[in-house]
Scaffold this motif. Structure first.
Motif, PDB file in Angstrom:
ATOM      1  N   THR A  32      -8.557  -5.334   4.271  1.00 21.17           N
ATOM      2  CA  THR A  32      -8.260  -6.651   3.726  1.00 21.17           C
ATOM      3  C   THR A  32      -9.237  -7.630   4.342  1.00 21.17           C
ATOM      4  OG1 THR A  32      -6.670  -7.199   5.424  1.00 21.17           O
ATOM      5  CG2 THR A  32      -5.830  -6.048   3.500  1.00 21.17           C
TER       6      THR A  32
ATOM      7  N   ASP B 180       7.584  -5.851   5.782  1.00 19.64           N
ATOM      8  CA  ASP B 180       7.193  -7.058   6.494  1.00 19.64           C
ATOM      9  C   ASP B 180       6.339  -7.949   5.593  1.00 19.64           C
ATOM     10  OD1 ASP B 180       6.774  -8.864   8.439  1.00 19.64           O
ATOM     11  OD2 ASP B 180       5.743  -7.528   9.827  1.00 19.64           O
TER      12      ASP B 180
ATOM     13  N   ALA C 182       0.832  -1.209   0.000  1.00 19.06           N
ATOM     14  CA  ALA C 182       0.000   0.000   0.000  1.00 19.06           C
ATOM     15  C   ALA C 182       0.867   1.260   0.000  1.00 19.06           C
ATOM     16  CB  ALA C 182      -0.926  -0.008   1.221  1.00 19.06           C
TER      17      ALA C 182
ATOM     18  N   GLU D  58      10.001   2.996   6.132  1.00 19.95           N
ATOM     19  CA  GLU D  58       9.684   1.589   6.437  1.00 19.95           C
ATOM     20  C   GLU D  58      10.624   1.133   7.545  1.00 19.95           C
ATOM     21  OE1 GLU D  58       7.626  -1.104   5.780  1.00 19.95           O
ATOM     22  OE2 GLU D  58       9.033  -2.126   7.133  1.00 19.95           O
TER      23      GLU D  58
ATOM     24  N   GLY E 281      -5.733  -9.242   0.068  1.00 20.94           N
ATOM     25  CA  GLY E 281      -5.506  -7.910   0.538  1.00 20.94           C
ATOM     26  C   GLY E 281      -4.486  -7.142  -0.262  1.00 20.94           C
ATOM     27  N   ASP E 282      -3.611  -7.846  -0.963  1.00 23.45           N
ATOM     28  CA  ASP E 282      -2.589  -7.113  -1.719  1.00 23.45           C
ATOM     29  C   ASP E 282      -3.226  -6.248  -2.798  1.00 23.45           C
ATOM     30  OD1 ASP E 282      -0.319  -8.046  -0.347  1.00 23.45           O
ATOM     31  OD2 ASP E 282      -0.462  -9.959  -1.380  1.00 23.45           O
TER      32      ASP E 282
ATOM     33  N   GLU F 268      -8.081 -14.303   2.437  1.00 21.09           N
ATOM     34  CA  GLU F 268      -6.668 -13.933   2.535  1.00 21.09           C
ATOM     35  C   GLU F 268      -6.313 -12.768   1.638  1.00 21.09           C
ATOM     36  OE1 GLU F 268      -4.820 -15.027   4.677  1.00 21.09           O
ATOM     37  OE2 GLU F 268      -5.577 -16.998   5.231  1.00 21.09           O
TER      38      GLU F 268
ATOM     39  N   ARG G   8       6.069 -13.025  -2.583  1.00 19.50           N
ATOM     40  CA  ARG G   8       5.649 -11.733  -2.054  1.00 19.50           C
ATOM     41  C   ARG G   8       6.830 -10.776  -1.837  1.00 19.50           C
ATOM     42  NH1 ARG G   8       1.896  -9.080   1.451  1.00 19.50           N
ATOM     43  NH2 ARG G   8       3.050  -7.187   1.849  1.00 19.50           N
TER      44      ARG G   8
ATOM     45  N   ALA H 126       2.556 -15.377   1.946  1.00 19.15           N
ATOM     46  CA  ALA H 126       1.587 -16.365   1.478  1.00 19.15           C
ATOM     47  C   ALA H 126       0.781 -15.634   0.444  1.00 19.15           C
ATOM     48  CB  ALA H 126       0.680 -16.822   2.603  1.00 19.15           C
TER      49      ALA H 126
ATOM     50  N   GLY I 105      -1.313 -15.294  -2.967  1.00 24.74           N
ATOM     51  CA  GLY I 105      -2.085 -15.761  -4.101  1.00 24.74           C
ATOM     52  C   GLY I 105      -2.824 -14.570  -4.683  1.00 24.74           C
TER      53      GLY I 105
ATOM     54  N   THR J 205       4.259 -10.445   4.020  1.00 23.86           N
ATOM     55  CA  THR J 205       3.599 -11.676   4.440  1.00 23.86           C
ATOM     56  C   THR J 205       3.734 -12.642   3.288  1.00 23.86           C
ATOM     57  OG1 THR J 205       1.530 -10.936   3.492  1.00 23.86           O
ATOM     58  CG2 THR J 205       1.911 -10.427   5.797  1.00 23.86           C
TER      59      THR J 205
ATOM     60  N   THR K 136       0.395   0.802  14.039  1.00 22.78           N
ATOM     61  CA  THR K 136       1.273   1.328  15.089  1.00 22.78           C
ATOM     62  C   THR K 136       1.214   2.857  15.165  1.00 22.78           C
ATOM     63  OG1 THR K 136       3.109   1.319  13.522  1.00 22.78           O
ATOM     64  CG2 THR K 136       2.932  -0.586  14.961  1.00 22.78           C
TER      65      THR K 136
ATOM     66  N   GLY L 175      -4.045  -2.489   4.620  1.00 22.05           N
ATOM     67  CA  GLY L 175      -4.390  -3.181   5.862  1.00 22.05           C
ATOM     68  C   GLY L 175      -4.697  -2.223   6.990  1.00 22.05           C
TER      69      GLY L 175
ATOM     70  N   ILE M 274       8.578   5.189  12.352  1.00 22.39           N
ATOM     71  CA  ILE M 274       7.947   6.443  12.777  1.00 22.39           C
ATOM     72  C   ILE M 274       7.455   6.232  14.199  1.00 22.39           C
ATOM     73  CG2 ILE M 274       6.020   8.036  12.364  1.00 22.39           C
ATOM     74  CD1 ILE M 274       8.095   8.132  10.195  1.00 22.39           C
TER      75      ILE M 274
HETATM   76  C1  LIG Z   1      -0.397 -15.296   6.218  1.00 21.73           C
HETATM   77  C2  LIG Z   1      -1.034 -14.291   5.308  1.00 21.73           C
HETATM   78  C3  LIG Z   1      -1.382 -14.673   4.053  1.00 21.73           C
HETATM   79  C4  LIG Z   1      -1.861 -13.748   3.154  1.00 21.73           C
HETATM   80  N1  LIG Z   1      -2.142 -14.168   1.894  1.00 21.73           N
HETATM   81  C5  LIG Z   1      -2.541 -13.271   0.991  1.00 21.73           C
HETATM   82  C6  LIG Z   1      -2.756 -13.674  -0.337  1.00 21.73           C
HETATM   83  O1  LIG Z   1      -2.599 -14.842  -0.673  1.00 21.73           O
HETATM   84  N2  LIG Z   1      -3.165 -12.739  -1.240  1.00 21.73           N
HETATM   85  C7  LIG Z   1      -3.359 -11.440  -0.879  1.00 21.73           C
HETATM   86  O2  LIG Z   1      -3.719 -10.630  -1.733  1.00 21.73           O
HETATM   87  N3  LIG Z   1      -3.173 -11.032   0.390  1.00 21.73           N
HETATM   88  C8  LIG Z   1      -2.766 -11.908   1.317  1.00 21.73           C
HETATM   89  N4  LIG Z   1      -2.571 -11.511   2.606  1.00 21.73           N
HETATM   90  C9  LIG Z   1      -2.897 -10.126   2.955  1.00 21.73           C
HETATM   91  C10 LIG Z   1      -1.766  -9.184   2.565  1.00 21.73           C
HETATM   92  O3  LIG Z   1      -0.550  -9.652   3.116  1.00 21.73           O
HETATM   93  C11 LIG Z   1      -2.084  -7.792   3.095  1.00 21.73           C
HETATM   94  O4  LIG Z   1      -3.330  -7.413   2.611  1.00 21.73           O
HETATM   95  C12 LIG Z   1      -1.057  -6.768   2.639  1.00 21.73           C
HETATM   96  O5  LIG Z   1       0.221  -7.090   3.147  1.00 21.73           O
HETATM   97  C13 LIG Z   1      -1.452  -5.381   3.133  1.00 21.73           C
HETATM   98  O6  LIG Z   1      -0.491  -4.491   2.656  1.00 21.73           O
HETATM   99  P1  LIG Z   1      -0.168  -3.154   3.440  1.00 21.73           P
HETATM  100  O7  LIG Z   1       0.894  -2.471   2.664  1.00 21.73           O
HETATM  101  O8  LIG Z   1      -1.418  -2.445   3.733  1.00 21.73           O
HETATM  102  O9  LIG Z   1       0.391  -3.615   4.851  1.00 21.73           O
HETATM  103  P2  LIG Z   1       1.678  -4.467   5.230  1.00 21.73           P
HETATM  104  O10 LIG Z   1       2.068  -5.377   4.122  1.00 21.73           O
HETATM  105  O11 LIG Z   1       1.394  -5.061   6.566  1.00 21.73           O
HETATM  106  O12 LIG Z   1       2.825  -3.381   5.360  1.00 21.73           O
HETATM  107  C14 LIG Z   1       2.889  -2.468   6.419  1.00 21.73           C
HETATM  108  C15 LIG Z   1       4.340  -2.046   6.573  1.00 21.73           C
HETATM  109  O13 LIG Z   1       4.434  -0.989   7.519  1.00 21.73           O
HETATM  110  C16 LIG Z   1       5.617  -1.134   8.257  1.00 21.73           C
HETATM  111  N5  LIG Z   1       5.426  -0.379   9.489  1.00 21.73           N
HETATM  112  C17 LIG Z   1       4.525  -0.620  10.450  1.00 21.73           C
HETATM  113  N6  LIG Z   1       4.622   0.310  11.430  1.00 21.73           N
HETATM  114  C18 LIG Z   1       5.598   1.151  11.050  1.00 21.73           C
HETATM  115  C19 LIG Z   1       6.170   2.318  11.638  1.00 21.73           C
HETATM  116  N7  LIG Z   1       5.734   2.791  12.809  1.00 21.73           N
HETATM  117  N8  LIG Z   1       7.183   2.949  10.999  1.00 21.73           N
HETATM  118  C20 LIG Z   1       7.626   2.470   9.798  1.00 21.73           C
HETATM  119  N9  LIG Z   1       7.139   1.361   9.206  1.00 21.73           N
HETATM  120  C21 LIG Z   1       6.125   0.726   9.819  1.00 21.73           C
HETATM  121  C22 LIG Z   1       5.738  -2.652   8.442  1.00 21.73           C
HETATM  122  O14 LIG Z   1       7.082  -3.038   8.688  1.00 21.73           O
HETATM  123  C23 LIG Z   1       5.221  -3.170   7.093  1.00 21.73           C
HETATM  124  O15 LIG Z   1       6.262  -3.426   6.176  1.00 21.73           O
HETATM  125  C24 LIG Z   1      -2.068 -12.404   3.530  1.00 21.73           C
HETATM  126  C25 LIG Z   1      -1.750 -12.024   4.827  1.00 21.73           C
HETATM  127  C26 LIG Z   1      -1.259 -12.952   5.697  1.00 21.73           C
HETATM  128  C27 LIG Z   1      -0.912 -12.516   7.085  1.00 21.73           C
END
Ligand SMILES: Cc1cc2nc3c(=O)[nH]c(=O)nc-3n(C[C@H](O)[C@H](O)[C@H](O)COP(=O)(O)OP(=O)(O)OC[C@H]3O[C@@H](n4cnc5c(N)ncnc54)[C@H](O)[C@@H]3O)c2cc1C
Length: 456
Positions: free
Chosen positions: A339, A47, A14, A33, A346-347, A344, A110, A51, A53, A49, A175, A334, A134
């Motif tokens: 998500t 971070d 995101a 990050e 969310g990407d 599962e 991923r 898994a 698809g 995740t 956070t 997220g 942050i």
């Molecule tokens: C086990 C598992 C399986 C999944 N499988 C799928 C799948 O198959 N297909 C799919 O589409 N989605 C899947 N998802 C969901 C997908 O992983 C999430 O929807 C996606 O990661 C959300 O992206 P994001 O960028 O919003 O958040 P995130 O990927 O969680 O990224 C947030 C980032 O913020 C950073 N961060 C947090 N706090 C701070 C701070 N204070 N300062 C600086 N950095 C910070 C973290 O280190 C992290 O890198 C799965 C999730 C899990 C847990």
């Protein structure tokens, strides 16, 4: 103090997508990050995740062409999915939603996906800083003459950054998001009333394991429903590379085993005195589903993921919130509850909400963000929230009923009156329940905190 147009907290899909589009539309964009080590990445990164698809129509929802996705991130083309209840199975080869991607979907790497998004963001001119988190954000609504408002971000190394727009992309742990949004909620209201990580999230646990050749299905996703207790609690298998699969599960946080009848659930034992841990559940699943094999026939692949081949993450499993855009803030992916543990997925939501927030901030029209993500993703949210609601209290027999009925009803992905007639009353009940629930979430009814509730 460093000054940028758009500051982004978190460099997952995101946040990185937000930086990419903000930079592409002419803004200075900085991602901060905190950085996480992984066995399969030789530098600190988001971070990820691991898994992953992707369904065919999610590529469109991300606003990518199929050709945009680099080959090296794709591990497997997918042909379909099996939803396995205690005695009924629903098999699908088609998501039944229009899509430009030619296959059912793909399983992907991923960490490479996240690294690719970062390369694109940097190529567009964004800065991606990894290694410091942050710790605080202060928002000044009075602006500074040229900027409508300013946000001052403090990093863990003591540095500060000032920006006009703030994109909160810190994932389901929220956070930073929680404190930032709380300042705009009246009285003692808190964002945790809606998005408390202990209640709004699920926990997901997975292991990388080798699978014996004769049972490995490298092009299918597999989900077992009605095997373990809890709302949207289920184990799954995702094909990975070679003979490696990611075998994992998703379940709500903080379940009490005494709330469940142990004899009802195939993966519980009469003498369990607590909900089994993730690894225990997976061993039980493999023993149950493949009784002719021993657990040693599925060796753990330890040079993957974050901890000796295993990974545990929170996953956002709730209804999304709107953002206080009048304060120059967009919550994406997220962090916005956007998500779904139900599938599962969310990407795709993370990438699209990030892209929209980045572009609109760069164009100085962030006030359009809430309606923009609802236009782009409203159908997807409505579907997910409806399904999660319909199956909320399902037990094993309900899953059998649902899969048996859907198998007859879906007619390979098509709802038709003919198939409803063939499946009789059961099918009618299913479609009616789904549609009436869906009606309650239509037109943005899935939003759990509206922009009008913020005091900005
Ligand atoms: C086990 C598992 C399986 C999944 N499988 C799928 C799948 O198959 N297909 C799919 O589409 N989605 C899947 N998802 C969901 C997908 O992983 C999430 O929807 C996606 O990661 C959300 O992206 P994001 O960028 O919003 O958040 P995130 O990927 O969680 O990224 C947030 C980032 O913020 C950073 N961060 C947090 N706090 C701070 C701070 N204070 N300062 C600086 N950095 C910070 C973290 O280190 C992290 O890198 C799965 C999730 C899990 C847990």
């Amino acid at each position: 103090m460093e000054r940028v147009d758009v500051a982004i907290v978190g460099g997952g899909p995101a946040g990185t997508s937000a930086a990419w589009k903000a930079a592409e539309h002419g803004a200075s964009a900085l991602v901060i990050e905190k950085g996480v080590p992984r066995a399969d990445r030789d530098h600190l990164g988001p971070d990820s995740t691991d898994a992953a698809g992707m369904l065919d129509y999610w590529v469109d929802l991300m606003d990518f062409d199929p050709e945009d996705i680099p080959e090296e991130i794709i591990l497997r083309r997918l042909d379909g999915a099996d939803f396995i209840g205690p005695s009924e199975t629903l098999t699908i080869e088609d998501t039944s939603i229009d899509a430009s991607y030619p296959d059912f979907g793909f399983a992907f790497h991923r960490a490479r996906f996240d690294d690719w998004l970062r390369e694109e963001a940097e190529a567009a001119g964004a800065t991606y800083r990894v290694g410091d988190s942050i710790t605080a954000v202060e928002t000044d609504r009075s602006g500074d003459g040229t900027r409508a408002q300013t946000h001052q971000l403090t990093l863990s190394n003591g540095d500060t950054v000032e920006s006009e727009y703030l994109v909160l992309a810190d994932g389901p742990q929220r956070t930073v998001t929680t404190d930032v949004l709380d300042q705009f909620l009246p009285g003692s209201r808190s964002i945790t009333d809606h998005l408390n990580p202990r209640t709004a999230n699920h926990i997901a646990y997975q292991e990388h394991r080798r699978v014996p050749d004769d049972i490995y299905e490298p092009h299918r996703l597999k989900f077992w429903w009605g095997y373990m207790p809890g709302h949207t609690a289920y184990p799954w298998v995702f094909p990975n590379d070679g003979d490696v699969a990611r075998i994992g599960l998703t379940m709500p946080i903080g379940l009490d085993i005494d709330d469940f009848d142990r004899s009802e659930w195939a993966l519980l034992r009469e003498d369990d005195d607590g909900i089994p841990r993730g690894g225990e559940y997976i061993e039980r699943l493999l023993e149950l589903v493949y009784p002719e094999y021993d657990i040693e026939d599925f060796p753990l692949v330890e040079d993957r993921g974050k901890q000796g081949g295993t990974e545990t993450y929170p996953i956002s499993s709730t209804q999304p919130i709107e953002s206080p855009t009048a304060a120059g803030i967009a919550v994406v992916g997220g962090a916005m509850g956007g998500t779904s543990a139900f599938h599962e997925g969310g990407d795709h939501v993370a990438v699209r909400t990030g892209k929209l927030a980045g572009e609109l901030a760069a164009k100085d029209c962030l006030e359009r963000y809430n309606s923009a993500w609802k236009d782009a993703l409203g159908d997807e949210f409505t579907r997910n929230v409806t399904m999660a609601d319909v199956v909320h209290d399902y037990g094993p027999d309900d899953w059998d009923w649902a899969f048996g009925t859907a198998e007859r009803l879906l007619n390979r992905g098509e709802y038709s009156w003919w198939s409803i007639l063939r499946s009789g009353l059961s099918g009618y009940r299913m479609v009616r329940l789904y549609n009436s629930t869906k009606d309650t979430f239509r037109d943005g009814g899935y939003v759990q905190l509206a922009e009008s509730e913020y005091e900005t």
